[in-house]
Scaffold this motif. Structure first.
Motif: not given
Length: 276
Positions: A58-62, A65-74, A98-107
């Motif tokens: 769920q964290a990876a999916q968020r 999608r660019g939801e919130g700062p990484i600390l909030h997701v953590a 950070n890489r997932i946040r920048n690329t939005d690639d979950l594949a």
């Protein structure tokens, strides 16, 4: 609803709250030992690893999608810090948050989605024979497995047959597979071999397992060997939830009678489970 379905429902409904194995087992209405076995057979994961992998998914999916700062997701995933979350995330997925946040690639990530409930699981086994079993000794080739490697067990039987070793005092024409020494991560030892009436020097790499006297429920089927996992799931998700068949710790046994044909997988087999 069977215990695994109860556990899955509770986990999904409370994924963002602190969860403990004892609490989940209480909701599932079985012991932690029972739930550990049944849950792993169904999902392929120990209970708490499943919980953490669902949270990280769920964290990876968020993040994608660019939801919130990484600390909030953590923090929402119940990690105490950005650093702890990053370590766990990278260990699980091989990439940083950070890489997932920048690329939005979950594949490329092996995500774990919600598991379907199976309240309509078909019943194929008949009432087991419950008997007080005397002390018994089994000897043979033993290896350790995880949930990910347990599907290699047939190759162990192939090695056992190919080596052709024979222990003294063996009872012929009957073969057994024993699951024992379970750890919290649900890794276990598996012995394939035969029953012996006394212990002597064993071939190199062999081990022996002793069954202490006690009650066992014996489930018999004429089904093909490929249904083994299905049978185990039915036993732990249905039969062992009944008040007269509560499981207890100890080795579980797969019994292959003389009629069983290892080449075709036909001939039937039994599963013996220690019960109170």
């Amino acid at each position: 609803m069977n215990p695994v379905d109860r556990a899955l429902w509770y986990i999904e409904s409370n994924l963002h709250d602190p969860l403990a194995l004892a609490d989940i087992a209480g909701v599932a209405q079985v012991s932690p030992f029972h739930l550990t076995r049944a849950f792993a057979l169904r999902t392929g994961y120990p209970v708490m690893r499943f919980v953490w992998r669902r949270r990280l998914t769920q964290a990876a999916q968020r993040l994608a999608r660019g939801e919130g700062p990484i600390l909030h997701v953590a923090l929402d995933a119940l990690y105490a810090s950005h650093e702890a979350f990053t370590r766990a995330f990278k260990a699980e997925f091989g990439r940083t948050p950070n890489r997932i946040r920048n690329t939005d690639d979950l594949a490329a990530l092996c995500l774990l989605g919600p598991q379907p409930l199976r309240t309509d699981m078909p019943k194929t086994l008949t009432d087991p024979a419950v008997e007080a079993m005397p002390a018994r000794i089994f000897a043979g080739l033993s290896k350790r497995y995880t949930l990910e490697t347990r599907f290699e067990i047939p190759a162990q039987w192939g090695q056992y047959d190919a080596e052709g070793h024979q222990s003294a005092h063996v009872i012929p024409d009957k073969w057994y597979g024993l699951c024992y020494n379970f750890s919290d991560d649900h890794s276990f030892d598996y012995l394939c071999g035969q029953e012996v009436t006394a212990l002597t020097t064993l071939p190199e790499g062999w081990a022996h397992v002793s069954l202490t006297p006690g009650r066992y429920a014996r489930f018999a089927t004429k089904a093909h060997i490929s249904t083994m996992t299905q049978m185990w799931s039915e036993i732990y998700e249905d039969w062992l939830t009944r008040p007269d068949l509560k499981p207890r710790p100890g080795p579980s046994v797969e019994y292959y009678p003389a009629e069983f044909d290892g080449a075709t997988g036909e001939g039937g087999f039994e599963i013996w489970v220690p019960v109170e």
